[in-house]
Design a protein around this motif. Structure first.
Motif, short mmCIF file in Angstrom:
data_model
loop_
_atom_site.label_atom_id
_atom_site.label_comp_id
_atom_site.label_asym_id
_atom_site.label_seq_id
_atom_site.Cartn_x
_atom_site.Cartn_y
_atom_site.Cartn_z
N LYS A 193 0.85 -1.19 0.00
CA LYS A 193 0.00 0.00 0.00
C LYS A 193 0.89 1.25 0.00
O LYS A 193 2.10 1.17 0.15
N PRO A 194 0.31 2.45 -0.16
CA PRO A 194 1.13 3.65 -0.31
C PRO A 194 1.94 4.03 0.94
O PRO A 194 1.51 3.81 2.07
N VAL A 196 3.30 7.58 2.20
CA VAL A 196 3.12 9.01 1.92
C VAL A 196 3.82 9.82 3.00
O VAL A 196 3.64 9.56 4.19
N GLU A 233 -4.96 9.48 0.86
CA GLU A 233 -3.99 9.01 -0.13
C GLU A 233 -3.18 7.83 0.41
O GLU A 233 -2.81 6.91 -0.33
N ALA A 234 -2.91 7.86 1.72
CA ALA A 234 -2.12 6.79 2.36
C ALA A 234 -3.00 5.66 2.89
O ALA A 234 -2.48 4.76 3.57
N GLY A 237 -1.96 2.16 4.00
CA GLY A 237 -0.50 2.16 4.06
C GLY A 237 0.03 2.93 5.24
O GLY A 237 -0.51 2.87 6.35
#
Length: 453
Positions: A193-194, A196, A233-234, A237
């Motif tokens: 996963k991201p 950020v 966005e994260a 993650g």
């Protein structure tokens, strides 16, 4: 032979044996080496401490009664310098009282001489199983180190990475806090996963709030379209909050609420949105002092600081300087297409002896400069000396530049007012309380300026 022996394909655990009886030392070294241990032996606690300073081990086996530093004194020193390293103590003078006292202090095990070899082997393997290997996986490949302090830190990071706990990374600017945060993400279950990152000290409060939580269309002038924000966005993650100590107190309240409720509310929106993020934060500031001065919320501190990992300065991991310099040289040479192979020996000595106030970030800049200016395949000491002497060798972060200006400003102000804090406060347009907080932050004492003048 015991089924607990090391197979040929496994890494041999590194064992340090400490005993002033040379014949016993030799016998134990031979037997334990034959059973798969990578054995190093010394005959005094002082030699053991000197060796542990630059060589990592999986377990230490020490006699109790030795001239000079005895086994428990050696253990105390190891506990201070290498808290995760298990120590097993042997003695011909054992008693239940000694064993209880030793294990209460943190000794892994206490064995009575003559030692039963099967019991010793079993205890050693138990200790090795507890510590694991010094070899780390691909998740830490970007962190170049052989320093014992860094290896212990990375092993701690690997241990907590799969656990969904918040991590606070502390250390001076330029030590690689974001690099460690990325490594923790790679070692976690969230690695797909991201990841950020945001620097909380690099933007004004209103913009930082919008960046973190997002905003609705039309929430403020210029918000011509909606922004989902970095929390969303994260999602799934890791969100890395760098320089968390610089976050305004009013925004700290909103961050705490988001972490407690696991949901965020975009600026200008009446709807909360659930989020699933792991928070890793970092700071070069002393957050405990900031809490005392009410610049950082205590409840947020304990929410973020479930586990704290403190990165050492580059000077504290001096054995890594040659490794890092060679690694950075190769990267820079490849990046710029320059045919340069290495640093000359005297050039490397200069790098090793430098103070490195900017830590790894400064080393990167110095190596880049040397590679860019070299006219030979081997970088000479003169070029390193030139790079180190250049004031432009190291570009500070915004936070570092601000702190540097603040410190110099306060010094000049206190000199100008002969150490009179009231006058200094008036000239600075701040109240006395704020002035005292700033002076405390930078370790300034008004009396010193009165004496100086």
């Amino acid at each position: 032979m015991s089924s607990t022996n090391i197979s040929p394909t496994e890494r041999k655990p590194k064992l340090l044996i400490v005993d002033d009886d040379e014949s016993l030392l030799r016998l134990m070294s031979i037997r334990l080496s034959s059973e798969g241990f990578n054995v190093t032996s010394v005959d005094s606690g002082t030699q053991a401490i000197r060796l542990l300073f630059h060589t990592p081990f999986d377990v230490v086996l020490s006699d109790l009664r030795m001239p000079g530093m005895d086994g428990l004194s050696l253990f105390d020193e190891i506990l201070h310098q290498h808290p995760d390293l298990p120590v097993i103590i042997m003695t011909a003078h054992g008693s239940i009282k000694d064993a209880v006292a030793a294990t209460q202090r943190g000794v892994f095990s206490f064995l009575t001489k003559p030692v039963n070899h099967d019991e010793l082997r079993k205890t050693l393997f138990q200790a090795v199983a507890q510590t694991g290997s010094n070899e780390l996986g691909d998740w830490s490949a970007d962190i170049i180190t052989r320093a014992p302090d860094m290896i212990r830190l990375l092993k701690q990071a690997e241990q907590i990475a799969p656990k969904n706990v918040s991590v606070l990374i502390t250390g001076a600017s330029g030590t690689g806090k974001e690099l460690l945060a990325k490594a923790i993400h790679k070692a976690s279950d969230r690695k797909d996963k991201p990841f950020v990152a945001i620097n909380c000290g690099a933007m004004p409060e209103n913009l930082l709030e919008s960046e973190l939580f997002g905003h609705a269309k039309g929430a403020f002038t210029g918000a011509v379209q909606a922004n989902i924000g970095l929390f969303r966005e994260a999602n799934g993650g890791t969100l890395f909050l760098d320089e968390i100590g610089d976050m305004p107190v009013s925004l700290q309240v909103k961050l705490l609420r988001a972490l407690q409720e696991r949901s965020i509310r975009p600026v200008g929106s009446a709807t909360s949105i659930d989020v699933d993020v792991r928070i890793v934060s970092a700071t070069h500031n002393n957050l405990k002092e900031a809490m005392e001065e009410q610049r950082f919320r205590e409840d947020l501190f304990y929410r973020l600081n479930v586990v704290e990992l403190e990165l050492p300065s580059l000077k504290e991991r001096f054995e890594d300087i040659p490794l890092l310099a060679d690694h950075l040289l190769k990267l820079s040479a490849k990046k710029h297409g320059i045919n340069v192979r290495k640093f000359a020996n005297d050039a490397m000595n200069l790098l090793t002896k430098a103070k490195w106030p900017g830590n790894v970030r400064q080393l990167v800049n110095v190596v880049e400069r040397c590679v860019a200016l070299t006219t030979s395949k081997i970088i000479p000491a003169s070029l390193v000396e030139q790079a180190l002497s250049q004031e432009t060798q190291y570009w500070p972060t915004l936070t570092e530049a601000r702190d540097s200006f603040e410190y110099k400003y306060l010094c000049r102000l206190l000199q100008l007012t002969d150490g009179n804090v009231t006058k200094a406060s008036e000239l600075a347009g701040r109240n006395r309380t704020d002035m005292h907080k700033l002076m405390k932050k930078h370790g300034l004492d008004a009396a010193e300026f009165r004496i100086a003048n």
